[in-house]
Design a protein around this motif. Structure first.
Motif, PDB file in Angstrom:
ATOM      1  N   LEU A   1       0.830  -1.208   0.000  1.00 30.49           N
ATOM      2  CA  LEU A   1       0.000   0.000   0.000  1.00 30.49           C
ATOM      3  C   LEU A   1       0.863   1.256   0.000  1.00 30.49           C
ATOM      4  O   LEU A   1       0.675   2.180  -0.800  1.00 30.49           O
ATOM      5  CB  LEU A   1      -0.921   0.008   1.227  1.00 30.49           C
ATOM      6  N   LEU A   2       1.866   1.267   0.894  1.00 35.55           N
ATOM      7  CA  LEU A   2       2.777   2.413   0.970  1.00 35.55           C
ATOM      8  C   LEU A   2       3.460   2.619  -0.377  1.00 35.55           C
ATOM      9  O   LEU A   2       3.580   3.731  -0.901  1.00 35.55           O
ATOM     10  CB  LEU A   2       3.827   2.179   2.056  1.00 35.55           C
ATOM     11  N   TYR A   3       3.877   1.500  -0.959  1.00 38.45           N
ATOM     12  CA  TYR A   3       4.620   1.545  -2.207  1.00 38.45           C
ATOM     13  C   TYR A   3       3.769   2.111  -3.344  1.00 38.45           C
ATOM     14  O   TYR A   3       4.189   3.000  -4.085  1.00 38.45           O
ATOM     15  CB  TYR A   3       5.106   0.138  -2.543  1.00 38.45           C
ATOM     16  N   ILE A   4       2.529   1.579  -3.459  1.00 35.54           N
ATOM     17  CA  ILE A   4       1.646   2.056  -4.533  1.00 35.54           C
ATOM     18  C   ILE A   4       1.396   3.560  -4.390  1.00 35.54           C
ATOM     19  O   ILE A   4       1.469   4.324  -5.340  1.00 35.54           O
ATOM     20  CB  ILE A   4       0.314   1.266  -4.523  1.00 35.54           C
ATOM     21  N   GLY A   5       1.157   3.981  -3.129  1.00 36.83           N
ATOM     22  CA  GLY A   5       0.971   5.413  -2.868  1.00 36.83           C
ATOM     23  C   GLY A   5       2.170   6.226  -3.332  1.00 36.83           C
ATOM     24  O   GLY A   5       2.039   7.234  -4.020  1.00 36.83           O
ATOM     25  N   TRP A   6       3.335   5.702  -3.016  1.00 40.02           N
ATOM     26  CA  TRP A   6       4.576   6.418  -3.330  1.00 40.02           C
ATOM     27  C   TRP A   6       4.775   6.498  -4.842  1.00 40.02           C
ATOM     28  O   TRP A   6       5.115   7.547  -5.400  1.00 40.02           O
ATOM     29  CB  TRP A   6       5.749   5.683  -2.671  1.00 40.02           C
ATOM     30  N   VAL A   7       4.517   5.393  -5.549  1.00 44.14           N
ATOM     31  CA  VAL A   7       4.671   5.386  -7.016  1.00 44.14           C
ATOM     32  C   VAL A   7       3.717   6.396  -7.650  1.00 44.14           C
ATOM     33  O   VAL A   7       4.080   7.158  -8.561  1.00 44.14           O
ATOM     34  CB  VAL A   7       4.429   3.972  -7.576  1.00 44.14           C
ATOM     35  N   LEU A   8       2.479   6.422  -7.145  1.00 43.11           N
ATOM     36  CA  LEU A   8       1.496   7.358  -7.694  1.00 43.11           C
ATOM     37  C   LEU A   8       1.978   8.798  -7.563  1.00 43.11           C
ATOM     38  O   LEU A   8       1.773   9.630  -8.443  1.00 43.11           O
ATOM     39  CB  LEU A   8       0.148   7.192  -6.989  1.00 43.11           C
ATOM     40  N   LEU A   9       2.646   9.092  -6.435  1.00 42.02           N
ATOM     41  CA  LEU A   9       3.112  10.455  -6.199  1.00 42.02           C
ATOM     42  C   LEU A   9       4.361  10.787  -7.022  1.00 42.02           C
ATOM     43  O   LEU A   9       4.590  11.919  -7.399  1.00 42.02           O
ATOM     44  CB  LEU A   9       3.415  10.667  -4.706  1.00 42.02           C
ATOM     45  N   ASN A  10       5.237   9.761  -7.276  1.00 40.95           N
ATOM     46  CA  ASN A  10       6.534  10.034  -7.892  1.00 40.95           C
ATOM     47  C   ASN A  10       6.699   9.354  -9.241  1.00 40.95           C
ATOM     48  O   ASN A  10       7.791   8.923  -9.597  1.00 40.95           O
ATOM     49  CB  ASN A  10       7.662   9.568  -6.970  1.00 40.95           C
TER      50      ASN A  10
ATOM     51  N   HIS B   1       7.048  10.287 -12.176  1.00 41.84           N
ATOM     52  CA  HIS B   1       7.877  10.867 -13.225  1.00 41.84           C
ATOM     53  C   HIS B   1       9.369  10.608 -13.058  1.00 41.84           C
ATOM     54  O   HIS B   1      10.127  10.741 -13.979  1.00 41.84           O
ATOM     55  CB  HIS B   1       7.626  12.371 -13.333  1.00 41.84           C
ATOM     56  N   THR B   2       9.867  10.188 -11.845  1.00 43.55           N
ATOM     57  CA  THR B   2      11.302   9.947 -11.684  1.00 43.55           C
ATOM     58  C   THR B   2      11.605   8.470 -11.905  1.00 43.55           C
ATOM     59  O   THR B   2      11.541   7.651 -10.981  1.00 43.55           O
ATOM     60  CB  THR B   2      11.779  10.345 -10.280  1.00 43.55           C
ATOM     61  N   GLY B   3      11.978   8.132 -13.142  1.00 50.80           N
ATOM     62  CA  GLY B   3      12.108   6.744 -13.605  1.00 50.80           C
ATOM     63  C   GLY B   3      13.076   5.896 -12.805  1.00 50.80           C
ATOM     64  O   GLY B   3      12.723   4.799 -12.367  1.00 50.80           O
ATOM     65  N   ILE B   4      14.296   6.366 -12.572  1.00 57.78           N
ATOM     66  CA  ILE B   4      15.309   5.546 -11.921  1.00 57.78           C
ATOM     67  C   ILE B   4      14.908   5.202 -10.498  1.00 57.78           C
ATOM     68  O   ILE B   4      15.019   4.066 -10.050  1.00 57.78           O
ATOM     69  CB  ILE B   4      16.675   6.278 -11.911  1.00 57.78           C
ATOM     70  N   LEU B   5      14.357   6.194  -9.801  1.00 56.00           N
ATOM     71  CA  LEU B   5      13.918   5.962  -8.429  1.00 56.00           C
ATOM     72  C   LEU B   5      12.856   4.872  -8.379  1.00 56.00           C
ATOM     73  O   LEU B   5      12.884   3.978  -7.533  1.00 56.00           O
ATOM     74  CB  LEU B   5      13.344   7.251  -7.842  1.00 56.00           C
ATOM     75  N   VAL B   6      11.931   4.940  -9.333  1.00 55.11           N
ATOM     76  CA  VAL B   6      10.864   3.937  -9.367  1.00 55.11           C
ATOM     77  C   VAL B   6      11.465   2.559  -9.576  1.00 55.11           C
ATOM     78  O   VAL B   6      11.119   1.585  -8.896  1.00 55.11           O
ATOM     79  CB  VAL B   6       9.831   4.257 -10.473  1.00 55.11           C
ATOM     80  N   PHE B   7      12.436   2.466 -10.497  1.00 60.34           N
ATOM     81  CA  PHE B   7      13.076   1.177 -10.760  1.00 60.34           C
ATOM     82  C   PHE B   7      13.744   0.629  -9.497  1.00 60.34           C
ATOM     83  O   PHE B   7      13.571  -0.532  -9.120  1.00 60.34           O
ATOM     84  CB  PHE B   7      14.109   1.339 -11.879  1.00 60.34           C
ATOM     85  N   LEU B   8      14.525   1.499  -8.834  1.00 54.04           N
ATOM     86  CA  LEU B   8      15.201   1.078  -7.603  1.00 54.04           C
ATOM     87  C   LEU B   8      14.199   0.618  -6.555  1.00 54.04           C
ATOM     88  O   LEU B   8      14.392  -0.376  -5.864  1.00 54.04           O
ATOM     89  CB  LEU B   8      16.021   2.244  -7.035  1.00 54.04           C
TER      90      LEU B   8
END
Lengths: 263, 297
Positions: free
Chosen positions: B26-35, B37-44
């Motif tokens: 849940l935390l992760y999905i929330g975080w992805v929704l907010l961020n 646009h920053t591709g590398i961070l999402v990958f990490l």
């Protein structure tokens, strides 16, 4: 001749017990399962003077058989015999309603001595039952305490303690509250006797385990609490607010014969 | 009492694991929704999430397994205590009887026989426990030599007939073609003997056991021990070969044992490059145990 029921599924042990008990003058019947034992006891409740009960039985185990016997109102003195010698197991046996407990391997002479002890108590019980029968005939309707002299003649070793409208008959293994009579197991009676002997003083759980059960090892001393809960159900008007069998926080229990009312 | 407690703690740890994973997701999905646009961070973060989730899953699995193992270990200690103490209790009882009482000649002989049987029982429990240590992984080297399996079977059958007082006709042997296998005599004998003992023990009062040997495609010889006992539920067919494992329910308390016998059979089979398994049509249909060993070249 005294009759003894041996509940043991190990044939060698059962036959060895039979040989020795018969040599001691007992009449022996052997059953191999707990179910068979309960059936035999149900069919002829008064046929046996003693029961020797193994724990690791096929089907129902000895603990279950023991508590079902007591629930069915069978108070034949019972000695439990088992390979499991942990204090928890011993206490579990007593909680189920056993009168004595011996671990395998056992000393033959001690087994026989303990059975004799149990039987003696059973005989006293019967003797005093007879005398209480006389008593009821001569003084029916009267309070139990007033029949003292009659009993004193027939059963000189009367062992009783009265408090309030309650009386513990240690020989009869009975607790009388008003007109009600509650049968006690030997261990319940022993716990009560120990508390009464130390009337007014707090007694620790550990001390009770040592003195009443003869256990010295580190054990879950809370097992005693179950006994107290049962005794309270008999003695106390309101078991949730005990007046006679009081809890001493962090220590154990205290018996008070005549509590001071504070309402 | 203990079993219920264990089940509760297993359920608790599974719930805890599942809960932790859920919160992380849940935390992760929330975080992805907010961020987003920053591709590398999402990958990490995907990588990190995978590591965290698998860590929680592994942790839960091992915890649950450990709790189960503990429970089996307790049951094993109980069973061994019983299996060791009962014959000792019996021997002592008879010795004390002989010491303290007048016993006539016939009874005396009977008592000696009983004590001998008890000491045999004691010895076989001790051997079973010791063998479990020996056949475990990375232990003792095999002492391999060509063995005639038929001889081993005959020997074990004779021993079982004597030990369990079973008549010859209830323990049948249908010998196949005479071939030798490569094996350690001591271990093969123990495995065969365990299978036959089990078949007799679980048969109840009506023993009807058949042992067959058959040559399989020239590479393996298979030994089948077939009983008409209570049978085995499908879900337990594999479990019963585990160390200390005993089928729960009324049967296990009726037949006493340590939970080592089949573990030894399977370990011996593995050490010889063979296999061991059980077949059963389910409760009430009897069961067949198969031991497959390689033929000597």
């Amino acid at each position: 001749m005294s009759r003894i029921l041996v509940v043991e599924d190990e044939k060698h042990l059962a036959e060895g017990l039979r040989f020795n008990l018969e040599a001691e003058g007992y009449q022996v019947q052997i059953v191999e399962t707990g179910e068979a034992a309960l059936e035999v006891l149900n069919q002829q409740p008064a046929a046996f003077d003693l029961v020797v009960l193994d724990v690791m039985l096929p089907g129902k185990d000895g603990f279950t058989v023991m508590s079902e016997m007591r629930q069915a109102g069978q108070y034949t003195p019972t000695l439990m015999l088992t390979a499991r010698g942990h204090p928890e197991d011993v206490l579990k046996g007593f909680e189920a309603g056993a009168d004595d407990y011996l671990t395998k391997p056992f000393e033959l002479s001690i087994l026989i001595a303990r059975l004799r002890g149990l039987q003696r108590r059973g005989d006293w019980l019967r003797a005093s039952l007879k005398s209480s029968g006389n008593r009821e005939g001569s003084s029916s309707g009267e309070h139990a305490a007033s029949a003292e002299p009659v009993e004193a003649v027939t059963a000189p070793q009367t062992d009783r303690f009265s408090f309030g409208d309650k009386a513990v008959e240690f020989d009869l293994l009975e607790l009388r509250v008003g007109d009600q009579i509650f049968p006690l197991t030997l261990m319940e009676a022993n716990v009560l006797r120990y508390l009464i002997q130390h009337e007014g003083k707090p007694v620790s759980r550990r001390k009770m385990l040592e003195e009443v059960w003869g256990l010295h090892e580190d054990t879950d001393t809370r097992a005693i609490d179950n006994f107290i809960v049962r005794l309270r159900r008999y003695i106390e008007e309101d078991p949730t607010r005990p007046r006679h069998l009081r809890t001493v926080r962090g220590v154990g229990y205290r018996f008070v014969a005549s509590p001071v009312e504070k309402n | 009492m203990f079993v219920a407690g264990r089940r509760k703690s297993i359920a608790f740890f599974i719930a805890l694991g599942a809960g932790l994973i859920l919160v992380t997701l849940l935390l992760y999905i929330g975080w992805v929704l907010l961020n987003w646009h920053t591709g590398i961070l999402v990958f990490l973060s995907v990588l990190l999430l995978a590591i965290i989730v698998s860590g929680v899953v592994l942790n839960t699995t091992f915890l649950v397994r450990e709790i189960r193992r503990n429970a089996q270990h307790d049951a094993f200690i109980n069973a061994v205590t019983h299996e060791l103490k009962t014959p000792v209790a019996s021997i002592r009882l008879y010795l004390q009887t002989l010491l303290t009482r007048e016993v006539d000649e016939a009874k005396r002989a009977e008592f000696y026989h009983i004590m001998l049987e008890d000491s045999d029982r004691l010895l076989s429990t001790i051997e079973q426990v010791l063998r479990t240590g020996r056949v475990g992984p990375s232990n003792r080297k095999l002492n391999v030599a060509p063995i005639d399996l038929a001889d081993v079977v005959e020997e074990c059958l004779a021993r079982a007939r004597m030990l369990h007082h079973v008549p010859v006709e209830s323990l049948n042997y249908a010998a196949g073609p005479a071939v030798k296998i490569m094996g350690d005599m001591d271990e093969v004998r123990a495995a065969v003997s365990n299978l036959i003992d089990n078949a007799v023990k679980y048969s109840g009062p009506e023993v009807n056991v058949t042992v067959e040997t058959a040559n399989l495609d020239g590479k393996y010889i298979s030994l089948r021990v077939k009983d008409h006992g209570p049978g085995i539920p499908k879900t337990e067919l594999k479990q019963i070969f585990k160390r200390f494992y005993r089928v729960s329910g009324p049967l296990a308390t009726r037949v006493k044992g340590t939970g080592l016998g089949l573990y030894i059979v399977r370990s011996v089979a593995k050490r010889h490059g063979g296999r061991a398994w059980a077949e059963s049509e389910g409760p009430g249909h009897g069961s067949t145990f198969v031991l497959q060993l390689p033929i000597a070249k």
